[in-house]
Design a protein around this motif. Sequence first.
Motif, PDB file in Angstrom:
ATOM      1  N   ARG A 236     -10.655   5.163   6.005  1.00  0.00           N
ATOM      2  CA  ARG A 236      -9.426   4.467   5.613  1.00  0.00           C
ATOM      3  C   ARG A 236      -9.750   3.082   5.065  1.00  0.00           C
ATOM      4  O   ARG A 236      -9.178   2.641   4.068  1.00  0.00           O
ATOM      5  CB  ARG A 236      -8.490   4.363   6.817  1.00  0.00           C
ATOM      6  CG  ARG A 236      -7.107   3.834   6.499  1.00  0.00           C
ATOM      7  CD  ARG A 236      -6.132   4.085   7.634  1.00  0.00           C
ATOM      8  NE  ARG A 236      -6.640   3.616   8.922  1.00  0.00           N
ATOM      9  CZ  ARG A 236      -7.029   4.413   9.912  1.00  0.00           C
ATOM     10  NH1 ARG A 236      -6.966   5.722   9.774  1.00  0.00           N
ATOM     11  NH2 ARG A 236      -7.468   3.919  11.057  1.00  0.00           N
ATOM     12  N   PRO A 240     -10.028   1.987  -0.740  1.00  0.00           N
ATOM     13  CA  PRO A 240      -9.823   1.301  -2.025  1.00  0.00           C
ATOM     14  C   PRO A 240     -11.082   1.281  -2.890  1.00  0.00           C
ATOM     15  O   PRO A 240     -11.024   1.572  -4.084  1.00  0.00           O
ATOM     16  CB  PRO A 240      -9.416  -0.123  -1.596  1.00  0.00           C
ATOM     17  CG  PRO A 240      -8.834   0.043  -0.238  1.00  0.00           C
ATOM     18  CD  PRO A 240      -9.640   1.130   0.401  1.00  0.00           C
ATOM     19  N   GLN A 377      -8.403  -6.267  -0.033  1.00  0.00           N
ATOM     20  CA  GLN A 377      -8.805  -5.187   0.874  1.00  0.00           C
ATOM     21  C   GLN A 377      -9.151  -5.739   2.248  1.00  0.00           C
ATOM     22  O   GLN A 377      -8.776  -5.163   3.276  1.00  0.00           O
ATOM     23  CB  GLN A 377      -9.999  -4.430   0.299  1.00  0.00           C
ATOM     24  CG  GLN A 377     -10.454  -3.265   1.187  1.00  0.00           C
ATOM     25  CD  GLN A 377     -11.621  -2.503   0.587  1.00  0.00           C
ATOM     26  OE1 GLN A 377     -11.933  -2.650  -0.590  1.00  0.00           O
ATOM     27  NE2 GLN A 377     -12.280  -1.689   1.396  1.00  0.00           N
ATOM     28  N   TYR A 381      -4.316  -5.428   2.382  1.00  0.00           N
ATOM     29  CA  TYR A 381      -3.394  -5.036   1.306  1.00  0.00           C
ATOM     30  C   TYR A 381      -3.992  -3.836   0.576  1.00  0.00           C
ATOM     31  O   TYR A 381      -4.434  -3.926  -0.584  1.00  0.00           O
ATOM     32  CB  TYR A 381      -3.168  -6.200   0.345  1.00  0.00           C
ATOM     33  CG  TYR A 381      -2.389  -7.345   0.942  1.00  0.00           C
ATOM     34  CD1 TYR A 381      -1.003  -7.358   0.907  1.00  0.00           C
ATOM     35  CD2 TYR A 381      -3.047  -8.416   1.548  1.00  0.00           C
ATOM     36  CE1 TYR A 381      -0.282  -8.413   1.453  1.00  0.00           C
ATOM     37  CE2 TYR A 381      -2.337  -9.473   2.106  1.00  0.00           C
ATOM     38  CZ  TYR A 381      -0.959  -9.462   2.054  1.00  0.00           C
ATOM     39  OH  TYR A 381      -0.247 -10.499   2.602  1.00  0.00           O
ATOM     40  N   LYS A 383      -2.774  -0.835  -0.583  1.00  0.00           N
ATOM     41  CA  LYS A 383      -2.134  -0.258  -1.760  1.00  0.00           C
ATOM     42  C   LYS A 383      -2.384  -1.115  -2.999  1.00  0.00           C
ATOM     43  O   LYS A 383      -2.698  -0.591  -4.077  1.00  0.00           O
ATOM     44  CB  LYS A 383      -0.623  -0.105  -1.523  1.00  0.00           C
ATOM     45  CG  LYS A 383      -0.267   0.967  -0.502  1.00  0.00           C
ATOM     46  CD  LYS A 383       1.244   1.100  -0.355  1.00  0.00           C
ATOM     47  CE  LYS A 383       1.596   2.188   0.663  1.00  0.00           C
ATOM     48  NZ  LYS A 383       3.070   2.315   0.841  1.00  0.00           N
ATOM     49  N   ASN A 386      -5.942  -0.693  -3.995  1.00  0.00           N
ATOM     50  CA  ASN A 386      -6.140   0.622  -4.631  1.00  0.00           C
ATOM     51  C   ASN A 386      -5.682   0.612  -6.085  1.00  0.00           C
ATOM     52  O   ASN A 386      -6.344   1.158  -6.974  1.00  0.00           O
ATOM     53  CB  ASN A 386      -5.370   1.704  -3.878  1.00  0.00           C
ATOM     54  CG  ASN A 386      -5.997   2.042  -2.545  1.00  0.00           C
ATOM     55  OD1 ASN A 386      -7.181   1.794  -2.327  1.00  0.00           O
ATOM     56  ND2 ASN A 386      -5.216   2.603  -1.634  1.00  0.00           N
ATOM     57  N   ILE A 387      -4.533  -0.011  -6.326  1.00  0.00           N
ATOM     58  CA  ILE A 387      -3.992  -0.056  -7.692  1.00  0.00           C
ATOM     59  C   ILE A 387      -4.916  -0.843  -8.606  1.00  0.00           C
ATOM     60  O   ILE A 387      -5.201  -0.431  -9.744  1.00  0.00           O
ATOM     61  CB  ILE A 387      -2.579  -0.667  -7.687  1.00  0.00           C
ATOM     62  CG1 ILE A 387      -1.604   0.281  -6.974  1.00  0.00           C
ATOM     63  CG2 ILE A 387      -2.095  -0.940  -9.112  1.00  0.00           C
ATOM     64  CD1 ILE A 387      -0.239  -0.309  -6.726  1.00  0.00           C
TER      65      ILE A 387
END
Length: 604
Positions: A236, A240, A377, A381, A383, A386-387
Motif C-alpha cells: 500500500r 504510488p 506520498q 496523500y 491519491k 498516484n495521479i
Amino acid sequence: MATRRGYIITKSFRSYLTATILTLIIGQVCLTTDGIIMSHLVSPDALSAINLLSPFNMVMATIHALLAIGASVLAGKALGAQDTKSARRIFSVSVYSGLVFVIALSVLCLFFLPHVVRVLCPEERIQPYLSDFMQMYLFVAPISLLSVVLKLFIGVDGNPQLVTKATTVEGLLNVVFDILLVKYLGFGIEGSALATGIGQLVTVCLMIWAIRSSRSRMAFETRIPGWYRLLCANMREGMPTMLGNLVLAAVALGINYIIMDAQGADGVFILSVCMQTMSISMLALSGCGDTVFSVGSVLVGEQDLKGLRILSNRVFGVTCGVTALLMMVVLIWPDGLAELFGASTEAWLELCRTPLREFALMLLPMAIVMLSKYIYQLLGYMKFSNILSAGTFILLPPALLLLGQLSPRHIWLSFPIVSFISLGFQFLALLWLGGKKADIHWFTLIPKESAVTDKISMSVAYDRGELAKAKQEISEFTARQGWTESLRQRVMLVTEELCNNICQHAVAHPRSSQSFDINLCQSTDGMVRLILKDDGILFDPTAQTVSRYTAEQLKNDPTEKIPLGLTLAKGNSSEMSYKSMYGLNVTYVNFLPDDYQPKGESKS
C-alpha cells in the motif's frame, strides 16, 4: 520563543544526499559505460537494444517500488518512533517477497523469451542484440533485486556512506568486467549484463555483512507474526511509486513503437540519447527523493514537522538548481552529448541536435512534479501522488501521436509540453487543497507548526545563555501539558544533563552558526519522547555510566571524571538509546507517565 534553525537538518541532508548522489553517479557511470562500450565495441544498435529493454526494466522497478520503497518509508517511520522490532519485520518481509516475485517473473520470461523480445522490439535488425542481452539480464535479476533492496534499507538505517562505498566497488567491477568480457573474451552484448551481475553480487555480500554487524538496527527475521498484514502495508505504501513505474513501462513501450514508426532505427537511437540525458538529470532528483524517503520518514516518525519543512526546502533548492544547470548545458552544447554516445558524423549530429534541445525543456518542470510526489506520498496523500505519478506519462503517447501528425519535425516537443501541463495541474490542485485545509503549507502540504500543540522543537546554540532560555521554555511547555510533578522533574533532569553534556563536550570550538536540536513530545500512546541531535564528536551517552567503573575506580578517581550526570539521566528515564546516523549523534529518551497503560490494557 523556541526557534528552529536549519543547521542540523542541513547537516543530515548533506550527509545523506552526498552519499546518495555519489552512489547514483557511480550507478549512472555504470549505465553510461554500458552504453558507450556497446555503441563503440559492438554496434550503435546494441545501445538501442539496451534502451528498448527499458519498459521491462520499469516492470522490475515496479516490484522494487511495490515491495521495497514503500517498505523503507514504513521502516524509517518505525525507527524514528524507536520501534526496531517492527522495522526488522518490515525489512524481512520486503526482502523475501521481492525475491519470490522477481524469481517467478524471470523464470516466466525465460520460458517465453522470443515472444517477449518481439513485443519489446518489432525492429528485426535489433532483435538479436536484445535477445542476447535479456537472457543474461534475467539470470542476474534476483541478485539485482537484493542489491537494490539491501542498499535502500542500509541507507534508511543511517549509513548511506557504506552504500556509496559498496556501489563504488560495484561500479569499478562493472567497468572492468565490461571491457574484459566484451572486448577480450568475446561475450558480446550479454557480457554487459553479466558484468553488472558480478558487481552487484559483491555489493550484496557487503550489505549482508553490514546487516549482521552489531551496529545495524536491521536484521533478517525468520519468524514474522502477521507477515501478510505487513506485506499488504508495504504494498500500500509503495503503490504510488509502483503505479508511476508501471505506467512509465507501458508508456515507454508505446513511445518506442511511435518513434520506430515515425523515424525508424535512427529515431530509436535519438530516443536512446534522450533517455541517457534524462538519466543524468535523475541523479539530483533521485538523490533528493531518496533523501526525502529516508531522512524524511525518520522525521515523520519523530513527529518533527519543522525539520521536515526545512528538509523539503533544501531538496527543492538542490533539485531545481542542478536540473536547470543541466538543461542549459544541453541547450547550449547538444553535440557533445550526441558524440559521447556514438554520433560521430556531421549527419548524425545534425539529426540529434534539435531533438535534444527540445527534449531538454522538459527536465525542470518534470523534476518539480516528481519531487513533489515523494513528499506527498510521505505525508499520506496517496491519491494525489498516484495521479502525479501516472498522469504525466499517460499524456505522452497521445501528445507524440498528435504532434507527429501536426509537425513531425518537432515531435520531441511533446515531452516539455506534457511536463508543463502536469505542473499546471499540480498548481491548480494545490490551490484547491489549500482552500480546504488552512493548517497546511500550500506547496508541500506539510502541517503547520501551529496545528501541533503537544510538542516543542528547537535549535540551541553552544552558548550557556541560550541553553538557559531553552530550559526555561521546556519547563513552561511541560507545565502546560498537565503532566504530574514527578514526570516533569524527570524530564527536566534528563534534558538538562544531556544538553549540558552536549554543550560542554560535543564541539571544542563551536561556530556561531552551529547548534543542536531538541525535540520533546508526547506520542499518541502516552509515552513522552525526547530526541537530541548534535554533530559533535561521536559519543554514546548510554554507555558512559557509573556502572562501567569498578568500586576501586570510583574510590580513587576524581569525581569530575565519573559521569554521574549521565548516570542520573539514564536512571531517571524509562529507556535511553543512541544511534550515529547521517553524520549526527542521535539520543532517544523515553519516559513512562505515572499512569501509563500500554495499548490493549486497562486499569484494574
